[in-house]
Design a protein around this motif. Structure first.
Motif, PDB file in Angstrom:
ATOM      1  N   GLY A  97     -26.455   4.650 -41.360  1.00 49.16           N
ATOM      2  CA  GLY A  97     -25.415   4.924 -42.351  1.00 49.16           C
ATOM      3  C   GLY A  97     -24.223   4.011 -42.095  1.00 49.16           C
ATOM      4  O   GLY A  97     -23.800   3.845 -40.942  1.00 49.16           O
ATOM      5  N   ASN A  98     -23.687   3.420 -43.169  1.00 48.91           N
ATOM      6  CA  ASN A  98     -22.612   2.429 -43.000  1.00 48.91           C
ATOM      7  C   ASN A  98     -21.378   3.008 -42.331  1.00 48.91           C
ATOM      8  O   ASN A  98     -20.759   2.379 -41.472  1.00 48.91           O
ATOM      9  CB  ASN A  98     -22.223   1.832 -44.352  1.00 48.91           C
ATOM     10  CG  ASN A  98     -23.261   0.808 -44.812  1.00 48.91           C
ATOM     11  OD1 ASN A  98     -23.772   0.032 -44.002  1.00 48.91           O
ATOM     12  ND2 ASN A  98     -23.586   0.833 -46.099  1.00 48.91           N
ATOM     13  N   GLU A  99     -21.032   4.210 -42.734  1.00 47.67           N
ATOM     14  CA  GLU A  99     -19.818   4.818 -42.185  1.00 47.67           C
ATOM     15  C   GLU A  99     -19.989   5.081 -40.686  1.00 47.67           C
ATOM     16  O   GLU A  99     -19.096   4.816 -39.877  1.00 47.67           O
ATOM     17  CB  GLU A  99     -19.547   6.129 -42.923  1.00 47.67           C
ATOM     18  CG  GLU A  99     -18.106   6.585 -42.854  1.00 47.67           C
ATOM     19  CD  GLU A  99     -17.901   7.834 -43.710  1.00 47.67           C
ATOM     20  OE1 GLU A  99     -17.138   8.703 -43.281  1.00 47.67           O
ATOM     21  OE2 GLU A  99     -18.562   7.914 -44.789  1.00 47.67           O
ATOM     22  N   PHE A 100     -21.184   5.572 -40.339  1.00 46.55           N
ATOM     23  CA  PHE A 100     -21.485   5.857 -38.937  1.00 46.55           C
ATOM     24  C   PHE A 100     -21.329   4.601 -38.086  1.00 46.55           C
ATOM     25  O   PHE A 100     -20.768   4.632 -36.988  1.00 46.55           O
ATOM     26  CB  PHE A 100     -22.902   6.427 -38.801  1.00 46.55           C
ATOM     27  CG  PHE A 100     -23.213   6.936 -37.425  1.00 46.55           C
ATOM     28  CD1 PHE A 100     -22.915   8.254 -37.075  1.00 46.55           C
ATOM     29  CD2 PHE A 100     -23.783   6.104 -36.453  1.00 46.55           C
ATOM     30  CE1 PHE A 100     -23.175   8.722 -35.793  1.00 46.55           C
ATOM     31  CE2 PHE A 100     -24.053   6.566 -35.180  1.00 46.55           C
ATOM     32  CZ  PHE A 100     -23.750   7.883 -34.844  1.00 46.55           C
ATOM     33  N   VAL A 101     -21.815   3.472 -38.636  1.00 47.83           N
ATOM     34  CA  VAL A 101     -21.749   2.212 -37.876  1.00 47.83           C
ATOM     35  C   VAL A 101     -20.308   1.792 -37.633  1.00 47.83           C
ATOM     36  O   VAL A 101     -19.968   1.279 -36.567  1.00 47.83           O
ATOM     37  CB  VAL A 101     -22.541   1.097 -38.618  1.00 47.83           C
ATOM     38  CG1 VAL A 101     -22.277  -0.266 -38.007  1.00 47.83           C
ATOM     39  CG2 VAL A 101     -24.035   1.422 -38.603  1.00 47.83           C
TER      40      VAL A 101
ATOM     41  N   ILE B  98     -39.782   8.455 -37.963  1.00 46.71           N
ATOM     42  CA  ILE B  98     -38.573   7.983 -38.654  1.00 46.71           C
ATOM     43  C   ILE B  98     -38.598   8.540 -40.070  1.00 46.71           C
ATOM     44  O   ILE B  98     -39.682   8.724 -40.663  1.00 46.71           O
ATOM     45  CB  ILE B  98     -38.498   6.437 -38.634  1.00 46.71           C
ATOM     46  CG1 ILE B  98     -37.130   5.941 -39.134  1.00 46.71           C
ATOM     47  CG2 ILE B  98     -39.628   5.799 -39.439  1.00 46.71           C
ATOM     48  CD1 ILE B  98     -36.855   4.470 -38.835  1.00 46.71           C
ATOM     49  N   ASP B  99     -37.437   8.805 -40.602  1.00 47.09           N
ATOM     50  CA  ASP B  99     -37.317   9.273 -41.983  1.00 47.09           C
ATOM     51  C   ASP B  99     -37.963   8.239 -42.924  1.00 47.09           C
ATOM     52  O   ASP B  99     -37.599   7.063 -42.893  1.00 47.09           O
ATOM     53  CB  ASP B  99     -35.824   9.461 -42.303  1.00 47.09           C
ATOM     54  CG  ASP B  99     -35.579   9.637 -43.791  1.00 47.09           C
ATOM     55  OD1 ASP B  99     -36.201  10.541 -44.380  1.00 47.09           O
ATOM     56  OD2 ASP B  99     -34.774   8.862 -44.350  1.00 47.09           O
ATOM     57  N   PRO B 100     -38.957   8.652 -43.741  1.00 52.03           N
ATOM     58  CA  PRO B 100     -39.686   7.677 -44.577  1.00 52.03           C
ATOM     59  C   PRO B 100     -38.784   6.876 -45.511  1.00 52.03           C
ATOM     60  O   PRO B 100     -39.013   5.682 -45.717  1.00 52.03           O
ATOM     61  CB  PRO B 100     -40.653   8.555 -45.375  1.00 52.03           C
ATOM     62  CG  PRO B 100     -40.797   9.813 -44.574  1.00 52.03           C
ATOM     63  CD  PRO B 100     -39.492  10.028 -43.886  1.00 52.03           C
ATOM     64  N   ALA B 101     -37.750   7.486 -46.042  1.00 55.75           N
ATOM     65  CA  ALA B 101     -36.846   6.768 -46.956  1.00 55.75           C
ATOM     66  C   ALA B 101     -36.118   5.653 -46.211  1.00 55.75           C
ATOM     67  O   ALA B 101     -35.928   4.543 -46.734  1.00 55.75           O
ATOM     68  CB  ALA B 101     -35.836   7.750 -47.569  1.00 55.75           C
ATOM     69  N   THR B 102     -35.706   5.941 -44.980  1.00 54.24           N
ATOM     70  CA  THR B 102     -35.031   4.927 -44.174  1.00 54.24           C
ATOM     71  C   THR B 102     -35.980   3.775 -43.875  1.00 54.24           C
ATOM     72  O   THR B 102     -35.610   2.600 -43.997  1.00 54.24           O
ATOM     73  CB  THR B 102     -34.534   5.556 -42.853  1.00 54.24           C
ATOM     74  OG1 THR B 102     -33.708   6.686 -43.155  1.00 54.24           O
ATOM     75  CG2 THR B 102     -33.770   4.552 -42.017  1.00 54.24           C
ATOM     76  N   ALA B 103     -37.209   4.122 -43.484  1.00 56.24           N
ATOM     77  CA  ALA B 103     -38.190   3.085 -43.171  1.00 56.24           C
ATOM     78  C   ALA B 103     -38.438   2.201 -44.388  1.00 56.24           C
ATOM     79  O   ALA B 103     -38.516   0.969 -44.286  1.00 56.24           O
ATOM     80  CB  ALA B 103     -39.491   3.731 -42.689  1.00 56.24           C
TER      81      ALA B 103
END
Lengths: 515, 515
Positions: A220-224, A491-496
């Motif tokens: 997630g961009n914010e997390f980074v 891993i979350d399939p959407a992320t992959a």
């Protein structure tokens, strides 16, 4: 420890079928990063430390450092109060150290599996694999150019290693992928095939930005922006030179709150003086300038100060490893970096040998032991290094990563509790008895001694019947087993899917470049 | 250093012909024993040391030690104030430590070549080869029973080694010589083929007396009574037992002012508790009893307190080497023995491997490094150990003895003089330059870096063309070269004749015994 207990409990929480499945499944354990409960070894006196620190300030103030082809950097230094003349930056006494003070003494690098996040700094030691070899050796055949398939294999071996905390970066160069697209495939492999923390690209500032962007998809961009999820290797061009490519990558990472290892790569007698004190002086000056520069880019950006220093064989000009002079530098630099107040990177599975043989074993063990006692916080190259870093060795990867267990167990220190003191056992056994049958031994033997998973401990006759295999052969068998047993972390399939789409799209959009 | 300079000067004093002869002759160098200019590593806190010391006193006072089949020893202990019950000796708190106080903190073992005499104790480290293996490996063929020919070869390799200070004792068991005559041939080989210090026999008190008598022929009887010319290995039968054979040998040596290493041989979990603190407690109690007993035999007799401790593989029961637990014991015991005030023996080229491979290299390097930093004063087994001590390896002997150079160079510490600081060099080279051509490098490069005489430092292509040899093959070639280059040290012909006559006469007078 609380995390590990929680993990064990959650494993045990399934029903009978789950427990049966678990018993037949391969157990993949990952040890928590090392938290030292033993003192550091210090080779330099207080007086020697002060002399070297004063000399390093003299180097920065009177000789200075070059920031090459980087007008932005020169401007930052000018604004900070340095004396800039052409590309030469002379830093007034005290300024660099003052700037370094805003770098954190310790930081967390978050892994996508939060249980594998690492704390870099303090009394901790985080272990990462070899970085950079263009060749590989082992698995099938001898020495050859590395491919992306090799790279993926090494990521899998790292994921399967109990003692390795970090998936690393360029474990080997995937030479079958265009130079300008390798970073996509390498980052993708680290993100998908491993759930340990990893490193970003540094070969172009734009590729560093790609690494940050891919982390945005994963975390997630914010997390980074709010956390450190990358630790990347920024080499200083010794002596005293900071080039535009590496500094460009550092600028991207620091601006995004991502960590950099600022580190020279020194062959003693070539890029630094032949003497230990002279080398420490130059490296300290370089590290102070590099760490300070990261703070000029973004105050508080996490930085690791590194020292990669080898000796040279003055007969052949070859770099040499596991040497006493390198050990002096590693110990001394640890003391100096702790006084600077930032995490320390040094040591590794260094050797000059062409094969994983006795030379490789001795050189490597010397360096690993030194790294442990020198207070190193981040050990890049902790497994798999062969032939002066030209080769990533499959066999040595598993031999070294097994040996990292020695570091874990030594760092625990000596248990001085009642069980450790074992007075009951000594009383029970008495003169002339033996301990194999005593209650204390039964209660302790499973955890009492570190044991290798690859070394030969068999009786001579058994060993001979089984083919009289040496360490290299035993390690080759273990490589095969680990790759066969490899389990891809979920891993979350959407992320992959998002990561795969990003890599495919970006690679398609770029022309192939092979140099 | 003064001695070395004197030697160099005397070498240079001959005429032109002598100088030419010298240039073509093989140079056999022997380094002086190591005088550490670096600190010791200490793993135990002051509080932990005090706890272990108090526990060891409890062991001696409440549990006691056995002196088996040795009425004389029991009487000595009774006279000294111990509580003797059967063969059990309980030593009141404080008594053993008080008795130990008369043992010298440091002593000289005189070599027949006085330049090779060693100072044992203080900050010194004396290196001796492997002791005891019934098998050998290498030279011609694989693993086989050792012979007196092998023994003589190892004495020659020791004599040729730059970094080995001591010729050792039973480097391998000459199994082709009757058991009751081996000591004559072994002592004779040490005395004739080497001019370094050596060890005496311990397998029978009478054989210890033979060793003293042979030293009388070599050094003169009066000289032997006034000087220490033998250091011999007296094993404790752990836990807490002193057998009559070993104690009988100790009594002969101590009475003649000759040195003994009093040392347990412990496989952790079998002869001592599984824990480090428990092992340290038992070993300290054993050492205090043993050193004290030597002082009861002769006040002021030189004694070395030893710790040979390995881990155990609880799967196979095999002893394991180079482990973190063994390192804890080695470091901790160093601290405890220094507080006892006697020289310390520990560490060595320990490994469990069947071959001089990567396992052997890692295990050995771990132990050698530990021995150096633990403040060991006498390192038996410092080269040639293979397969848990069952095998003396030709190849490993030269690999290990080469690696002992690392210990010498590390122990020198860091030069903080002007040349060491190298500020002129850093100024001369500046940012972006290189050091290979600078004046400081030219002045220093010959001595700057330790280099191996057996490892491979060649470019990959050269190495491959020359047969892609691993360390074992390179070491085999070096064994051949050293034996071909071997030079027998000069000895007074009358002394040599007297020794040969003594050995021949004594061997002829005894019946052959093979067990």
């Amino acid at each position: 420890m609380a995390e590990a207990q929680a993990r064990r409990r959650s494993r045990g929480a399934g029903g009978g079928a789950a427990r049966r499945a678990e018993r037949t499944a391969v157990q993949v354990e990952t040890a928590r990063f090392i938290e030292r409960n033993v003192p550091n070894y210090e080779v330099l006196t207080e007086e020697a430390l002060e002399t070297i620190e004063a000399n390093a300030e003299t180097v920065l103030a009177e000789i200075g450092v070059n920031f090459v082809e980087n007008p932005g950097a020169l401007q930052r230094w000018r604004d900070a109060g340095a004396d800039v003349e052409g590309e030469r930056v002379r830093i007034p006494r005290g300024l660099a150290r003052e700037l370094c003070a805003t770098a954190p003494a310790q930081f967390t690098q978050v892994a996508r599996n939060r249980e594998k996040s690492v704390e870099i700094g303090g009394r901790n030691l985080v272990l990462a694999p070899v970085y950079g070899p263009p060749f590989v050796r082992g698995l099938s055949g001898g020495r050859r150019y590395a491919t992306i398939e090799d790279f993926r294999n090494f990521v899998k071996l790292g994921q399967m290693s109990k003692w390795l905390h970090h998936s690393g970066g360029t474990i080997c160069e995937p030479t079958d992928v265009p130079v300008n697209k390798r970073h996509f495939d390498m980052l993708h492999a680290h993100m998908i095939l491993s759930d340990k923390p990893f490193m970003g690209a540094v070969t172009e500032p734009s590729r560093a930005q790609d690494a940050v962007d891919m982390c945005g998809l994963l975390f997630g961009n914010e997390f980074v922006q709010e956390n450190t999820v990358l630790t990347s290797l920024i080499n200083i061009n010794s002596p005293l030179t900071f080039d535009a490519t590496m500094m460009g990558a550092l600028e991207v990472y620091a601006a995004n709150n991502q960590a950099c290892i600022v580190s020279p790569f020194i062959v003693g007698g070539a890029m630094a003086p032949t003497t230990v004190a002279g080398t420490l002086t130059q490296v300290l000056a370089e590290l102070m300038a590099g760490v300070a520069y990261a703070q000029l880019v973004r105050k508080g950006a996490p930085v690791i100060a590194g020292a990669f220093v080898t000796s040279i064989d003055m007969n052949s000009g070859a770099p040499t490893f596991g040497t006493p002079e390198a050990a002096h530098v590693t110990y001394g630099m640890g003391q100096l970096v702790r006084r600077l107040g930032v995490p320390y990177r040094s040591a590794g599975s260094f050797c000059g040998s062409k094969l994983p043989d006795a030379q490789a074993g001795m050189e490597t063990a010397n360096s690993l032991q030194t790294g442990l006692l020198a207070g190193v916080n981040f050990m890049l190259h902790s497994c798999g290094w062969l032939e002066g870093g030209l080769v990533a060795s499959y066999e040595k990867f598993v031999l070294d990563s097994d040996q990292l267990g020695v570091l874990h167990h030594f760092a625990r220190g000596v248990d001085m509790g009642d069980n450790g003191q074992a007075m009951d056992a000594i009383r029970e056994v008495g003169p002339g008895g033996h301990y194999l049958g005593c209650a204390h031994t039964h209660a302790n033997f499973k955890e009492a001694f570190w044991r290798s998973n690859v070394f030969d401990y068999k009786p001579f006759e058994t060993w001979e019947e089984e083919g009289a295999r040496d360490s290299q052969a035993l390690a080759a068998a273990r490589v095969d087993k680990l790759l066969a047993d490899y389990q891809q972390p979920q891993i979350d399939p959407a992320t992959a899917e998002a990561l795969a789409a990003y890599v495919a799209e970006r690679k398609a959009a770029l022309p192939d470049a092979f140099s």
